[in-house]
Structures are given as structure tokens and as C-alpha cells.
Design a protein around this motif. Structure first.
Motif, PDB file in Angstrom:
ATOM      1  N   THR A  79       0.508  -1.303   0.343  1.00 35.06           N
ATOM      2  CA  THR A  79       0.043   0.298  -0.063  1.00 35.06           C
ATOM      3  C   THR A  79       0.769   1.419   0.139  1.00 35.06           C
ATOM      4  OG1 THR A  79      -1.865   1.020   1.667  1.00 35.06           O
ATOM      5  CG2 THR A  79      -0.461   0.127   2.317  1.00 35.06           C
ATOM      6  N   THR A  80       0.422   2.260  -0.640  1.00 32.07           N
ATOM      7  CA  THR A  80       0.867   3.445  -0.789  1.00 32.07           C
ATOM      8  C   THR A  80       0.195   4.652  -1.079  1.00 32.07           C
ATOM      9  OG1 THR A  80       2.998   4.119  -1.600  1.00 32.07           O
ATOM     10  CG2 THR A  80       0.695   4.096  -3.133  1.00 32.07           C
ATOM     11  N   LYS A  81       0.813   6.221  -0.355  1.00 35.58           N
ATOM     12  CA  LYS A  81       0.236   6.565   0.120  1.00 35.58           C
ATOM     13  C   LYS A  81       0.975   8.586  -0.886  1.00 35.58           C
ATOM     14  CE  LYS A  81       1.319   6.813   4.492  1.00 35.58           C
ATOM     15  NZ  LYS A  81       2.180   5.564   4.291  1.00 35.58           N
ATOM     16  N   VAL A  82      -0.638   9.125  -0.874  1.00 33.23           N
ATOM     17  CA  VAL A  82       0.212   9.886  -2.599  1.00 33.23           C
ATOM     18  C   VAL A  82      -0.477  11.392  -1.121  1.00 33.23           C
ATOM     19  CG1 VAL A  82      -0.464   9.063  -3.989  1.00 33.23           C
ATOM     20  CG2 VAL A  82      -2.544  10.239  -3.216  1.00 33.23           C
ATOM     21  N   GLY A  83      -0.728  12.869  -2.158  1.00 34.46           N
ATOM     22  CA  GLY A  83      -0.712  13.855  -1.182  1.00 34.46           C
ATOM     23  C   GLY A  83      -0.252  14.849  -0.832  1.00 34.46           C
ATOM     24  N   VAL A  84       1.555  14.235  -0.620  1.00 37.23           N
ATOM     25  CA  VAL A  84       2.271  14.891  -0.751  1.00 37.23           C
ATOM     26  C   VAL A  84       3.273  15.397  -1.345  1.00 37.23           C
ATOM     27  CG1 VAL A  84       4.224  15.697   1.180  1.00 37.23           C
ATOM     28  CG2 VAL A  84       2.242  14.563   1.824  1.00 37.23           C
ATOM     29  N   VAL A 105      -0.833   9.026  -8.360  1.00 36.12           N
ATOM     30  CA  VAL A 105      -0.860   8.038  -8.443  1.00 36.12           C
ATOM     31  C   VAL A 105      -0.274   7.228 -10.297  1.00 36.12           C
ATOM     32  CG1 VAL A 105      -3.071   5.767  -9.085  1.00 36.12           C
ATOM     33  CG2 VAL A 105      -3.272   8.071  -7.311  1.00 36.12           C
ATOM     34  N   ASP A 106      -0.120   7.801 -10.739  1.00 37.14           N
ATOM     35  CA  ASP A 106       0.835   7.502 -12.328  1.00 37.14           C
ATOM     36  C   ASP A 106       1.887   6.560 -11.700  1.00 37.14           C
ATOM     37  OD1 ASP A 106      -1.930   7.809 -13.538  1.00 37.14           O
ATOM     38  OD2 ASP A 106      -1.600   9.394 -14.683  1.00 37.14           O
ATOM     39  N   ASP A 107       2.051   7.460 -10.565  1.00 35.51           N
ATOM     40  CA  ASP A 107       4.118   7.281 -11.023  1.00 35.51           C
ATOM     41  C   ASP A 107       3.965   6.875  -9.728  1.00 35.51           C
ATOM     42  OD1 ASP A 107       4.625   9.655 -12.127  1.00 35.51           O
ATOM     43  OD2 ASP A 107       5.154  10.600 -10.625  1.00 35.51           O
ATOM     44  N   ALA A 108       3.395   6.192  -9.166  1.00 37.75           N
ATOM     45  CA  ALA A 108       3.147   4.898  -8.202  1.00 37.75           C
ATOM     46  C   ALA A 108       3.099   3.691  -8.329  1.00 37.75           C
ATOM     47  CB  ALA A 108       2.308   4.850  -7.298  1.00 37.75           C
ATOM     48  N   LEU A 109       1.698   3.939  -9.886  1.00 39.32           N
ATOM     49  CA  LEU A 109       1.688   2.302 -10.713  1.00 39.32           C
ATOM     50  C   LEU A 109       2.833   1.757 -11.957  1.00 39.32           C
ATOM     51  CD1 LEU A 109      -1.249   3.383 -12.069  1.00 39.32           C
ATOM     52  CD2 LEU A 109      -1.025   1.653 -10.463  1.00 39.32           C
ATOM     53  N   ASP A 115      -0.070  -2.406 -12.134  1.00 36.96           N
ATOM     54  CA  ASP A 115      -1.788  -1.596 -12.742  1.00 36.96           C
ATOM     55  C   ASP A 115      -2.269  -0.603 -12.338  1.00 36.96           C
ATOM     56  OD1 ASP A 115      -0.634  -2.478 -15.511  1.00 36.96           O
ATOM     57  OD2 ASP A 115      -1.087  -3.866 -15.639  1.00 36.96           O
ATOM     58  N   ARG A 116      -2.233  -1.541 -10.476  1.00 30.82           N
ATOM     59  CA  ARG A 116      -3.923  -1.226  -9.322  1.00 30.82           C
ATOM     60  C   ARG A 116      -2.626  -0.916  -8.734  1.00 30.82           C
ATOM     61  NH1 ARG A 116      -9.062  -2.704  -8.823  1.00 30.82           N
ATOM     62  NH2 ARG A 116      -9.472  -3.041  -7.426  1.00 30.82           N
ATOM     63  N   VAL A 117      -3.408   0.186  -7.675  1.00 29.53           N
ATOM     64  CA  VAL A 117      -2.444  -0.260  -6.310  1.00 29.53           C
ATOM     65  C   VAL A 117      -3.971  -0.706  -6.008  1.00 29.53           C
ATOM     66  CG1 VAL A 117      -2.239   1.068  -4.564  1.00 29.53           C
ATOM     67  CG2 VAL A 117      -1.032   1.520  -6.489  1.00 29.53           C
ATOM     68  N   GLU A 118      -4.252  -1.596  -4.767  1.00 33.60           N
ATOM     69  CA  GLU A 118      -4.927  -2.339  -4.094  1.00 33.60           C
ATOM     70  C   GLU A 118      -5.451  -1.407  -3.212  1.00 33.60           C
ATOM     71  OE1 GLU A 118      -7.300  -4.257  -5.532  1.00 33.60           O
ATOM     72  OE2 GLU A 118      -6.237  -4.521  -6.589  1.00 33.60           O
ATOM     73  N   LEU A 119      -4.691  -1.048  -2.438  1.00 38.64           N
ATOM     74  CA  LEU A 119      -4.919   0.274  -1.001  1.00 38.64           C
ATOM     75  C   LEU A 119      -3.756   1.507  -1.113  1.00 38.64           C
ATOM     76  CD1 LEU A 119      -6.853   0.987   1.672  1.00 38.64           C
ATOM     77  CD2 LEU A 119      -4.370  -0.289   2.472  1.00 38.64           C
ATOM     78  N   LEU A 120      -5.041   2.609  -1.391  1.00 40.24           N
ATOM     79  CA  LEU A 120      -4.020   3.695  -1.917  1.00 40.24           C
ATOM     80  C   LEU A 120      -4.883   4.789  -0.623  1.00 40.24           C
ATOM     81  CD1 LEU A 120      -4.122   7.078  -2.998  1.00 40.24           C
ATOM     82  CD2 LEU A 120      -2.362   5.591  -3.843  1.00 40.24           C
ATOM     83  N   GLN A 121      -3.865   4.825   0.337  1.00 37.81           N
ATOM     84  CA  GLN A 121      -4.171   5.947   0.949  1.00 37.81           C
ATOM     85  C   GLN A 121      -3.807   7.074   1.025  1.00 37.81           C
ATOM     86  OE1 GLN A 121      -3.906   3.618   5.085  1.00 37.81           O
ATOM     87  NE2 GLN A 121      -2.107   3.151   4.305  1.00 37.81           N
ATOM     88  N   LEU A 122      -4.774   8.546   1.175  1.00 36.33           N
ATOM     89  CA  LEU A 122      -4.451   9.678   1.205  1.00 36.33           C
ATOM     90  C   LEU A 122      -3.115  10.175   2.236  1.00 36.33           C
ATOM     91  CD1 LEU A 122      -5.241  12.051   0.139  1.00 36.33           C
ATOM     92  CD2 LEU A 122      -6.595  13.015   0.941  1.00 36.33           C
ATOM     93  N   HIS A 123      -2.290  10.758   1.795  1.00 33.49           N
ATOM     94  CA  HIS A 123      -1.145  10.817   2.686  1.00 33.49           C
ATOM     95  C   HIS A 123      -1.426  12.006   4.656  1.00 33.49           C
ATOM     96  CE1 HIS A 123       3.541  10.029   3.439  1.00 33.49           C
ATOM     97  NE2 HIS A 123       2.599   9.841   5.090  1.00 33.49           N
ATOM     98  N   ARG A 124      -2.188  12.485   3.444  1.00 33.34           N
ATOM     99  CA  ARG A 124      -2.733  14.063   4.459  1.00 33.34           C
ATOM    100  C   ARG A 124      -3.917  14.427   3.679  1.00 33.34           C
ATOM    101  NH1 ARG A 124       0.260  12.010   7.669  1.00 33.34           N
ATOM    102  NH2 ARG A 124       1.977  12.901   9.035  1.00 33.34           N
ATOM    103  N   ILE A 125      -4.770  15.590   4.818  1.00 26.93           N
ATOM    104  CA  ILE A 125      -5.688  16.383   3.565  1.00 26.93           C
ATOM    105  C   ILE A 125      -5.460  17.084   3.795  1.00 26.93           C
ATOM    106  CG2 ILE A 125      -8.144  16.907   3.798  1.00 26.93           C
ATOM    107  CD1 ILE A 125      -9.060  14.704   5.367  1.00 26.93           C
ATOM    108  N   ASP A 126      -5.944  17.674   2.474  1.00 33.20           N
ATOM    109  CA  ASP A 126      -5.032  19.329   2.343  1.00 33.20           C
ATOM    110  C   ASP A 126      -5.726  20.360   2.612  1.00 33.20           C
ATOM    111  OD1 ASP A 126      -4.072  21.733   1.195  1.00 33.20           O
ATOM    112  OD2 ASP A 126      -3.769  21.022  -0.860  1.00 33.20           O
ATOM    113  N   PRO A 127      -6.083  20.834   3.412  1.00 34.23           N
ATOM    114  CA  PRO A 127      -6.760  21.894   3.919  1.00 34.23           C
ATOM    115  C   PRO A 127      -7.087  23.537   2.779  1.00 34.23           C
ATOM    116  CG  PRO A 127      -4.487  22.625   4.885  1.00 34.23           C
ATOM    117  CD  PRO A 127      -4.685  21.358   4.313  1.00 34.23           C
ATOM    118  N   ARG A 149      -8.819   0.057  -2.932  1.00 35.96           N
ATOM    119  CA  ARG A 149      -9.548   0.996  -2.050  1.00 35.96           C
ATOM    120  C   ARG A 149      -8.848   2.057  -1.464  1.00 35.96           C
ATOM    121  NH1 ARG A 149      -8.644  -3.954  -2.910  1.00 35.96           N
ATOM    122  NH2 ARG A 149      -9.749  -5.525  -2.884  1.00 35.96           N
ATOM    123  N   ILE A 150      -9.621   2.805  -1.280  1.00 34.20           N
ATOM    124  CA  ILE A 150      -9.390   4.282  -0.168  1.00 34.20           C
ATOM    125  C   ILE A 150      -8.870   4.629   0.822  1.00 34.20           C
ATOM    126  CG2 ILE A 150      -9.525   6.373  -0.339  1.00 34.20           C
ATOM    127  CD1 ILE A 150     -11.316   6.177  -3.080  1.00 34.20           C
ATOM    128  N   GLY A 151      -7.772   4.993   1.651  1.00 34.87           N
ATOM    129  CA  GLY A 151      -7.793   5.097   2.934  1.00 34.87           C
ATOM    130  C   GLY A 151      -7.311   6.400   3.212  1.00 34.87           C
TER     131      GLY A 151
END
Length: 278
Positions: A79-84, A105-109, A115-127, A149-151
Motif C-alpha cells: 500500500t502506498t500514499k499520495v498527497g504530499v 498515483v500514475d507515478d506509483a503504478l 496496473d492497480r494499487v489495491e489500497l491507496l491512502q491519502l497521506h494527509r488531507i490538504d486544507p 480501495r481508498i484509505g
């Protein structure tokens, strides 16, 4: 009997004690070779959940895991995280703009060679970006088949509730350990909803044996304070999926052995006492 597995999102089964890859050095040389060996050893020892993120080396950690483990065993979830993101000057900040999330996400793939990240998490909510735009983008990527899936990560109970009005949330990754229980309400909310709770920093750095009760229980069990801290997390709730990280094989093996540790009700009651609840 403490369950050893959990189904993330209700269907993706993993062993509850996972591995956090953040601490693995990625620079060329002996340190990288050791990192590859640690990642492979984790899988050999039965780990089926490995956590990484775009921010960990700005993609270098993802590339390291792909080098070590691709083609991945069928049962392994990375599982990986994006948003930073990082500015040209090297400063990092939260960035949940849709185009940034899509690009990461494309970079992570590409880096993970999937072809698909089964669990992708938003690293932090961007205010600075509407939550509906951030989660809507991830929902669209899920519809497109790039995400399973989204985390979320580092959220409050209120933020989790708002997010669940927009998307199905499969996991939450917040700081939590035996001595730091600030996010206890978030864990309780996850437990009530059947959402996986991945505590980052699952062992309080340098303080796992700092309390008399932790040290005493460790001595009674013939275990280390770190193992006791991880066993406590596994016993805390069946939705808890600890992801301890290390760059050393011996520490890895010590951490994973905690899955076989059994706390008595009396020991559990003693450990439940010392904490910082925020």
C-alpha cells in the motif's frame, strides 16, 4: 484467541502484523543491498502487508520495494500514499489538488510496476483543497481501475465521518501506540465501522520500556518491551494492523515474533494504564 488476519475493505485479507518500509535506505551501495534483503526477509517470514508512500524518498522507496519483491506474491499487499509534494526548493507540503493526486498515483503504478494499487491512502488531507475534490479524484481513479480501495491518514473522527459521506473508506493510518493514544477515538470509530486501523509509529521511539509495567510484563514473558508494545496493539482490537519499520533483519525478526506473544488478562489490564491520551 487473537485473530491473525483481517480483511481490508471486507475482502482483502492480510496478516495483521505488517511492515513499514519508510526506514529502508534507498541510496546505492551496501545500505541499499541490506534494504532489499530486509524487504525480502519480511515476505519470507509471512508479511502480507507492506506500507510505503510517495513521500518516502519521493518515490525511491516504492522503486526499492519493486526491485526487491516484483513480481509480487499473490497474497502480498503493498500500500502506498499520495498527497504530499516537494517544491523546486526542496520544501514539502500537503498537496491534494486533483492533478497532483492523479500524477502521483500514475507515478506509483510505474514505480511499483503494477496496473492497480489495491489500497491507496491519502497521506494527509490538504486544507487548501476541498475534501470532495481530493476524495472525488481518488474515487474516479478507483472507477478507472487504478485504485482498489481508498484509505486516509492522520484524520480526526469528524474528518473520517465527512470522508465516508463521499467515498467508502477502507483504512485509516494514524499515529498510535501503547504510550501515545491521542487517536483513541479514531480507533474506536474504525472498530465500530470495521475499518482497518494502521498505527504508524506503533512503538513509541526509545520509550517502549520506559514504564515499569511494560518492563515488568516483558520480563514475565521473556520478551522485549518492543514485542510487548506490538502484542498490546494486536490485542487492542481486531481492526488494528501494526506496521513496525526497521532497516535491520534482527529487528524485523524480533518485531514479527510479537505475533506469537500472548498477554494474560491481568497483563493486559496493567498495560492499559500507562498512556498519553492527548
Amino acid at each position: 484467541m487473537t485473530p491473525t488476519t483481517f480483511r481490508i475493505g471486507g475482502d482483502l485479507e492480510v496478516r495483521r502484523l505488517g511492515f513499514g518500509a519508510m526506514k529502508l535506505p534507498t541510496e546505492p551501495g551496501d545500505a541499499r543491498k541490506a534494504s532489499l534483503a530486509v524487504a525480502r526477509r519480511a515476505v519470507e517470514l509471512g508479511v502480507t502487508l507492506i506500507d510505503t508512500a510517495h513521500m518516502y524518498g519521493w518515490g525511491a522507496n516504492e522503486e526499492l520495494l519493486a526491485e526487491a519483491l516484483h513480481p509480487y506474491p499473490e497474497e502480498l499487499l503493498v500500500t502506498t500514499k499520495v498527497g504530499v509534494s516537494r517544491s523546486p526548493s526542496g520544501e514539502w507540503g500537503l498537496d491534494g489538488r486533483p492533478d497532483v493526486l492523479r500524477a502521483q498515483v500514475d507515478d506509483a503504478l510505474r514505480r511499483l510496476r503494477v496496473d492497480r494499487v489495491e489500497l491507496l491512502q491519502l497521506h494527509r488531507i490538504d486544507p487548501e483543497t476541498p475534501l470532495a475534490d481530493q476524495l472525488g479524484t481518488l474515487r474516479d481513479l478507483r472507477t478507472e481501475g487504478k485504485i482498489g480501495r481508498i484509505g486516509l491518514s492522520e484524520v480526526t473522527v469528524a474528518e473520517l465521518c465527512r470522508a465516508r459521506e463521499i467515498v467508502d473508506v477502507a483504512s485509516v493510518q494514524n499515529r498510535y501506540n501503547l504510550l501515545d493514544r491521542e487517536h483513541e477515538p479514531v480507533l474506536e470509530a474504525c472498530a465500530a465501522a470495521g475499518i482497518a486501523f494502521l498505527p504508524w509509529r506503533p512503538v513509541a521511539h526509545g520509550t517502549a520500556g520506559a514504564t515499569a509495567e511494560v518492563a515488568a510484563v516483558a520480563a514475565e514473558l521473556g520478551a522485549t518491551p518492543t514485542q510487548v508494545a506490538l502484542a498490546w496493539l494486536l490485542d487492542r482490537s481486531p481492526v488494528v494492523l501494526p506496521i513496525p519499520g526497521t532497516a535491520r533483519k534482527d529487528h524485523l525478526e524480533e518485531n514479527l515474533a510479537a505475533a506469537d506473544l500472548r498477554l494474560t488478562p491481568a497483563q493486559r489490564a496493567r498495560l492499559d494504564g500507562p498512556a498519553e491520551t492527548g
